[in-house]
Motif scaffolding. Structure first.
Motif, PDB file in Angstrom:
ATOM      1  N   TYR A 198      -4.642  26.226  -8.552  1.00 55.78           N
ATOM      2  CA  TYR A 198      -6.167  25.554  -8.563  1.00 55.78           C
ATOM      3  C   TYR A 198      -6.190  24.274  -8.022  1.00 55.78           C
ATOM      4  CZ  TYR A 198      -6.483  29.203 -11.961  1.00 55.78           C
ATOM      5  OH  TYR A 198      -6.618  30.580 -12.687  1.00 55.78           O
ATOM      6  N   LEU A 199      -7.058  23.972  -7.343  1.00 55.30           N
ATOM      7  CA  LEU A 199      -7.209  22.656  -6.453  1.00 55.30           C
ATOM      8  C   LEU A 199      -8.755  22.323  -6.709  1.00 55.30           C
ATOM      9  CD1 LEU A 199      -5.456  23.934  -3.113  1.00 55.30           C
ATOM     10  CD2 LEU A 199      -4.618  22.444  -5.200  1.00 55.30           C
ATOM     11  N   ILE A 200      -9.019  21.009  -6.805  1.00 55.56           N
ATOM     12  CA  ILE A 200     -10.459  20.538  -6.991  1.00 55.56           C
ATOM     13  C   ILE A 200     -10.391  19.423  -5.786  1.00 55.56           C
ATOM     14  CG2 ILE A 200     -11.869  18.878  -8.254  1.00 55.56           C
ATOM     15  CD1 ILE A 200     -10.581  19.653 -10.863  1.00 55.56           C
ATOM     16  N   PHE A 201     -11.620  19.534  -5.212  1.00 56.38           N
ATOM     17  CA  PHE A 201     -12.020  18.749  -3.909  1.00 56.38           C
ATOM     18  C   PHE A 201     -13.457  18.413  -4.138  1.00 56.38           C
ATOM     19  CE2 PHE A 201      -9.165  22.057  -2.179  1.00 56.38           C
ATOM     20  CZ  PHE A 201      -8.154  21.441  -1.453  1.00 56.38           C
ATOM     21  N   ASP A 202     -13.520  17.165  -4.591  1.00 62.45           N
ATOM     22  CA  ASP A 202     -14.894  16.370  -5.054  1.00 62.45           C
ATOM     23  C   ASP A 202     -14.767  15.068  -4.033  1.00 62.45           C
ATOM     24  OD1 ASP A 202     -15.656  17.702  -7.049  1.00 62.45           O
ATOM     25  OD2 ASP A 202     -14.516  16.749  -8.505  1.00 62.45           O
ATOM     26  N   GLY A 203     -15.285  15.537  -2.953  1.00 64.81           N
ATOM     27  CA  GLY A 203     -15.564  14.513  -1.731  1.00 64.81           C
ATOM     28  C   GLY A 203     -16.642  13.780  -1.719  1.00 64.81           C
ATOM     29  N   PHE A 204     -16.542  12.912  -0.645  1.00 64.81           N
ATOM     30  CA  PHE A 204     -17.960  12.354  -0.333  1.00 64.81           C
ATOM     31  C   PHE A 204     -19.139  13.210   0.119  1.00 64.81           C
ATOM     32  CE2 PHE A 204     -20.539   9.822   2.641  1.00 64.81           C
ATOM     33  CZ  PHE A 204     -20.650   8.388   1.869  1.00 64.81           C
ATOM     34  N   ASP A 205     -18.596  14.196   0.676  1.00 65.98           N
ATOM     35  CA  ASP A 205     -19.404  15.190   1.520  1.00 65.98           C
ATOM     36  C   ASP A 205     -19.651  16.552   0.641  1.00 65.98           C
ATOM     37  OD1 ASP A 205     -16.969  15.621   2.021  1.00 65.98           O
ATOM     38  OD2 ASP A 205     -17.352  16.053   4.282  1.00 65.98           O
ATOM     39  N   LEU A 206     -18.424  17.065   0.319  1.00 63.01           N
ATOM     40  CA  LEU A 206     -18.312  18.298  -0.266  1.00 63.01           C
ATOM     41  C   LEU A 206     -17.486  18.226  -1.649  1.00 63.01           C
ATOM     42  CD1 LEU A 206     -17.006  20.499   2.708  1.00 63.01           C
ATOM     43  CD2 LEU A 206     -19.368  20.382   2.083  1.00 63.01           C
ATOM     44  N   GLN A 207     -18.048  19.106  -2.411  1.00 63.84           N
ATOM     45  CA  GLN A 207     -17.637  19.191  -3.870  1.00 63.84           C
ATOM     46  C   GLN A 207     -17.080  20.578  -4.371  1.00 63.84           C
ATOM     47  OE1 GLN A 207     -20.752  17.886  -3.528  1.00 63.84           O
ATOM     48  NE2 GLN A 207     -19.651  15.807  -2.837  1.00 63.84           N
ATOM     49  N   TYR A 208     -16.246  21.034  -4.516  1.00 64.62           N
ATOM     50  CA  TYR A 208     -15.637  22.643  -5.058  1.00 64.62           C
ATOM     51  C   TYR A 208     -14.527  22.512  -5.530  1.00 64.62           C
ATOM     52  CZ  TYR A 208     -13.106  22.660  -0.398  1.00 64.62           C
ATOM     53  OH  TYR A 208     -12.251  22.239   0.516  1.00 64.62           O
ATOM     54  N   VAL A 209     -14.202  23.864  -6.396  1.00 64.42           N
ATOM     55  CA  VAL A 209     -13.099  23.968  -6.746  1.00 64.42           C
ATOM     56  C   VAL A 209     -12.529  25.357  -6.292  1.00 64.42           C
ATOM     57  CG1 VAL A 209     -11.710  24.611  -9.136  1.00 64.42           C
ATOM     58  CG2 VAL A 209     -13.799  23.145  -9.105  1.00 64.42           C
ATOM     59  N   ALA A 210     -10.973  25.489  -5.995  1.00 62.74           N
ATOM     60  CA  ALA A 210     -10.739  26.682  -5.434  1.00 62.74           C
ATOM     61  C   ALA A 210      -9.388  27.040  -6.035  1.00 62.74           C
ATOM     62  CB  ALA A 210     -10.355  26.224  -3.897  1.00 62.74           C
ATOM     63  N   ALA A 211      -9.168  28.590  -5.965  1.00 67.70           N
ATOM     64  CA  ALA A 211      -7.989  29.181  -6.352  1.00 67.70           C
ATOM     65  C   ALA A 211      -7.482  29.811  -5.493  1.00 67.70           C
ATOM     66  CB  ALA A 211      -8.593  30.019  -7.763  1.00 67.70           C
ATOM     67  N   LEU A 212      -6.098  29.590  -5.148  1.00 73.78           N
ATOM     68  CA  LEU A 212      -5.174  30.148  -4.136  1.00 73.78           C
ATOM     69  C   LEU A 212      -4.256  31.032  -4.778  1.00 73.78           C
ATOM     70  CD1 LEU A 212      -4.430  27.274  -1.974  1.00 73.78           C
ATOM     71  CD2 LEU A 212      -6.569  28.682  -1.998  1.00 73.78           C
ATOM     72  N   ASP A 213      -3.929  32.180  -4.162  1.00 65.86           N
ATOM     73  CA  ASP A 213      -2.801  33.173  -4.522  1.00 65.86           C
ATOM     74  C   ASP A 213      -1.674  32.271  -4.095  1.00 65.86           C
ATOM     75  OD1 ASP A 213      -0.651  35.003  -4.048  1.00 65.86           O
ATOM     76  OD2 ASP A 213      -2.057  36.412  -4.458  1.00 65.86           O
ATOM     77  N   LYS A 214      -0.910  32.099  -5.282  1.00 66.80           N
ATOM     78  CA  LYS A 214       0.368  31.085  -4.950  1.00 66.80           C
ATOM     79  C   LYS A 214       1.476  31.709  -4.198  1.00 66.80           C
ATOM     80  CE  LYS A 214       3.026  32.224  -9.242  1.00 66.80           C
ATOM     81  NZ  LYS A 214       3.459  31.729 -10.267  1.00 66.80           N
ATOM     82  N   THR A 215       1.443  32.964  -4.088  1.00 70.04           N
ATOM     83  CA  THR A 215       2.385  33.616  -3.045  1.00 70.04           C
ATOM     84  C   THR A 215       2.055  33.643  -1.648  1.00 70.04           C
ATOM     85  OG1 THR A 215       3.065  35.372  -4.980  1.00 70.04           O
ATOM     86  CG2 THR A 215       3.666  36.053  -2.894  1.00 70.04           C
ATOM     87  N   SER A 216       0.823  33.818  -1.398  1.00 75.34           N
ATOM     88  CA  SER A 216       0.444  33.891  -0.025  1.00 75.34           C
ATOM     89  C   SER A 216      -0.298  32.645   0.616  1.00 75.34           C
ATOM     90  CB  SER A 216      -0.308  35.212   0.207  1.00 75.34           C
ATOM     91  OG  SER A 216      -1.671  35.136  -0.446  1.00 75.34           O
ATOM     92  N   GLY A 217      -0.940  32.040  -0.521  1.00 73.94           N
ATOM     93  CA  GLY A 217      -1.697  30.957  -0.142  1.00 73.94           C
ATOM     94  C   GLY A 217      -3.126  31.280   0.268  1.00 73.94           C
ATOM     95  N   LYS A 218      -3.406  32.447  -0.121  1.00 76.48           N
ATOM     96  CA  LYS A 218      -4.836  32.899   0.395  1.00 76.48           C
ATOM     97  C   LYS A 218      -5.916  32.583  -0.655  1.00 76.48           C
ATOM     98  CE  LYS A 218      -3.299  36.809   3.472  1.00 76.48           C
ATOM     99  NZ  LYS A 218      -3.503  38.521   3.488  1.00 76.48           N
ATOM    100  N   THR A 219      -7.218  32.364  -0.444  1.00 79.15           N
ATOM    101  CA  THR A 219      -8.100  31.754  -1.263  1.00 79.15           C
ATOM    102  C   THR A 219      -8.305  33.092  -2.119  1.00 79.15           C
ATOM    103  OG1 THR A 219      -9.038  30.301   0.299  1.00 79.15           O
ATOM    104  CG2 THR A 219     -10.528  30.934  -1.522  1.00 79.15           C
ATOM    105  N   VAL A 220      -8.629  32.912  -3.316  1.00 77.66           N
ATOM    106  CA  VAL A 220      -9.002  34.041  -4.470  1.00 77.66           C
ATOM    107  C   VAL A 220     -10.288  33.728  -4.563  1.00 77.66           C
ATOM    108  CG1 VAL A 220      -8.459  35.050  -6.828  1.00 77.66           C
ATOM    109  CG2 VAL A 220      -6.678  34.536  -5.073  1.00 77.66           C
ATOM    110  N   TRP A 221     -10.693  32.480  -5.075  1.00 78.15           N
ATOM    111  CA  TRP A 221     -11.866  32.213  -5.174  1.00 78.15           C
ATOM    112  C   TRP A 221     -12.251  30.656  -4.817  1.00 78.15           C
ATOM    113  CZ3 TRP A 221     -12.642  28.372  -8.782  1.00 78.15           C
ATOM    114  CH2 TRP A 221     -11.899  28.444  -9.975  1.00 78.15           C
ATOM    115  N   LYS A 222     -13.584  30.255  -4.445  1.00 80.78           N
ATOM    116  CA  LYS A 222     -13.911  29.109  -4.311  1.00 80.78           C
ATOM    117  C   LYS A 222     -15.307  28.717  -4.637  1.00 80.78           C
ATOM    118  CE  LYS A 222     -15.024  26.127  -0.234  1.00 80.78           C
ATOM    119  NZ  LYS A 222     -15.005  26.008   1.329  1.00 80.78           N
TER     120      LYS A 222
END
Length: 444
Positions: A198-222
Motif C-alpha cells: 500500500y502506497l499513499i501519494f498526497d502531492g501538490f497536484d495529485l492525491q491518491y492511494v494505491a495497492a500493488l501486487d507485491k509479487t509483480s508490482g502491478k496495480t490492484v487498485w488506485k
C-alpha cells in the motif's frame, strides 16, 4: 471497534490480509513504526545509556542523504539513501515552486550484516535526471522501506518503488510511473499486508492511494482522494502519512490520513468506507487505535482528535462531528507519530514538548520540554520511550503518569549528527540512524 490490529496477528476476517509472525517475537522491525505499526517493541529490553565510546556494538557510514528509518529481519539491517549531484544554488521562482539545484539523484538500498555492521549490499536502484524539487530539510529517501522474508520494498515516493530479493540483491520489479508532485520531497512510507503493498501519494497536484501486487508490482487498485479543499494553494494539499490496517466492527480498514481529511478504505478493493474532515496539511503521524477510539493528528493546524470507533458515517460517507470524543490543540506533533501504552497517549511535538495524556479523556497529565527539535517518532521499549532529536540526542523517558527522564544520550557531533530517522529495535539492540551513520546500540 477492535483495538489496534497488529501487523503480525489479527482476527479471522483480516487473517488473509496480514503477514504471519516472525520466528521470534521482538526480533524484527519490518517497517515504519515496527512489527505492530505503532512504535512498540514489547519484548526487547535494550540499554538506556550509551555514547560514542560506550555500548555501541558497531557504527558504519551511510553515503548520500536519506531520512528513512532502518528495518531489520534475520541477519540483515536495511536502509535507503539517495546521492545528489548538485549544480549551483537554487532560487525560488516567483509565484511557483522553488528551483532545483539537483541535476541528478541516484536511489540506493543498503544492507548491513546485523551482527558486525559489514556492508553486504549497496544496490543502485535507479537514477533520475533533473528531479522535482526536494526541500533541504527533507530528502529524496525519506520513506522507510518494508522488509519481509525474501523481499525488500524500497519506496521513494513518485521517484520510484523497487522490490529487491534480499538473498541476492537482485531487483525483482520496479515502478516509475506512479506520479505526483511532492513539492517538498516524499515522506509517506509503504505498508505491506498480505499480498498487497500500500502506497499513499498526497502531492501538490495529485492525491491518491494505491495497492500493488507485491509479487509483480502491478496495480490492484488506485483510489483518488477527491477532497474538496478549502484552499487552492497546492501546498495545502500535501501530506506524508503512512497507511495502517485497523479493524472496526469485524471489518478491515486501511486508514490513510491526508491533508484536511482522514479516510478509510476497503484494503481489498480501495472503496472508501468513511472520511473525517479535520483541516490541516503536511501531517505525517500514523493513526493509532485503542480504548474504543481512533487517534489522529491534523498536521500544521496542530489538532489531535480522538474519534469514537463505533461512529457511523452519514449518507455522504462523512463521520459526524459529534463522533469526536475529545480534542487537544496544544503541543501536538506534526511529524513524530504518537505512542499508546497502558491507557496513556504519549507524543513529542516538533518543538520538543513531550506530553502524556489520558487516552480515554484527553486530560493532560504532564507536558515538559526536552531539547532541540524533533522529526523522528519515539519508540516504546520495556516501559520507556526513546526520543531522538535533530541534534543527535536521545532522551529515554519513562512511559508513566509522572514525568521522568531516565537518561540522556548523544551520538556524533556537528551538522551530520542529528536524527531525522526513527529508531528500530530488534533483539535487545537499538538501531539508530543519524544523518551520516548507522549505529547498533546494545549492552557491551
Amino acid at each position: 471497534m477492535d483495538t489496534r490490529l497488529p501487523v503480525w496477528s489479527a482476527p479471522a476476517l483480516v487473517a488473509a490480509l496480514v503477514l504471519s509472525a516472525p520466528a521470534r517475537a521482538g526480533d524484527a522491525w519490518p517497517g515504519f513504526r515496527g512489527p505492530t505499526a505503532d512504535g512498540r517493541a514489547d519484548d526487547p529490553a535494550p540499554v538506556t545509556t550509551w555514547s560514542e565510546k560506550d555500548n555501541v556494538l558497531w557504527k558504519v557510514p551511510v553515503h548520500g542523504k536519506g531520512w528513512s528509518s532502518p528495518v531489520v529481519l534475520g541477519n540483515q539491517v536495511w536502509v535507503t539513501t539517495a546521492d545528489e549531484t548538485l549544480a549551483g544554488t537554487a532560487a525560488p521562482k516567483k509565484g511557483g515552486p522553488p528551483s532545483n539545484a539537483v541535476t541528478e539523484v541516484a536511489f540506493f538500498a543498503l544492507c548491513f550484516d546485523r551482527e558486525t555492521g559489514k556492508l553486504v549490499y549497496d544496490i543502485k536502484l535507479g537514477t533520475e535526471q533533473n528531479p522535482a524539487y526536494c526541500h533541504p530539510f527533507n530528502s529524496y529517501a525519506t520513506p522507510t522501506p518494508f522488509v519481509e522474508a525474501g523481499r525488500l520494498y524500497a519506496h521513494f515516493g513518485s521517484h520510484g518503488t523497487w522490490c529487491v530479493d534480499t538473498a541476492t540483491g537482485k531487483v525483482l520489479w520496479e515502478r516509475r510511473d506512479l506520479k505526483c508532485d511532492h513539492f517538498r520531497g516524499p515522506g509517506s512510507s509503504p505498508a505491506v499486508y498480505g499480498d498487497l503493498l500500500y502506497l499513499i501519494f498526497d502531492g501538490f497536484d495529485l492525491q491518491y492511494v494505491a495497492a500493488l501486487d507485491k509479487t509483480s508490482g502491478k496495480t490492484v487498485w488506485k483510489t483518488d482522494r477527491n477532497i474538496k479543499y478549502t484552499n487552492d494553494n497546492g501546498d495545502y494539499k500535501k501530506a506524508y502519512a503512512t497507511p495502517v490496517l485497523l479493524g472496526a466492527g469485524g471489518r478491515a480498514q486501511l486508514v490513510c490520513p491526508s491533508a484536511e481529511c482522514t479516510m478509510a478504505y476497503d484494503p481489498k478493493t480501495g472503496a472508501e468506507l468513511w472520511r473525517l474532515t479535520h483541516g490541516g496539511m503536511n501531517g505525517a503521524a500514523r493513526a493509532l487505535a485503542g480504548h474504543g477510539l481512533l487517534y489522529l493528528t491534523s498536521g500544521h493546524t496542530g489538532k489531535l482528535l480522538a474519534v469514537k470507533a463505533d461512529a457511523k458515517p452519514d449518507a455522504g460517507g462523512q463521520i459526524p462531528k459529534d463522533a469526536v470524543a475529545w480534542t487537544a490543540a496544544k503541543n501536538v506533533s506534526t511529524r513524530p507519530s504518537m505512542v499508546l501504552h497502558n491507557g496513556l497517549l504519549f507524543m513529542v511535538s516538533d518543538q520538543a514538548i513531550a506530553s502524556c495524556l489520558d487516552a480515554a479523556t484527553g486530560k493532560v497529565l504532564w507536558s515538559e520540554r526536552l531539547d532541540g527539535e524533533f522529526s523522528a517518532s519515539p519508540v516504546l521499549v520495556n516501559g520507556n520511550l526513546y526520543c531522538c532529536n535533530q541534534a543527535g540526542k536521545t532522551f529515554v523517558v519513562a512511559a508513566a503518569k509522572e514525568f521522568n527522564v531516565v537518561a540522556e544520550n548523544r551520538l556524533g557531533e556537528g551538522k551530520d549528527a542529528g536524527f531525522m530517522a526513527s529508531p528500530a529495535v530488534a533483539g535487545n539492540v537499538l538501531y539508530l540512524r543519524t544523518k551520516s551513520h548507522l549505529y547498533a546500540v546494545g549492552k557491551r
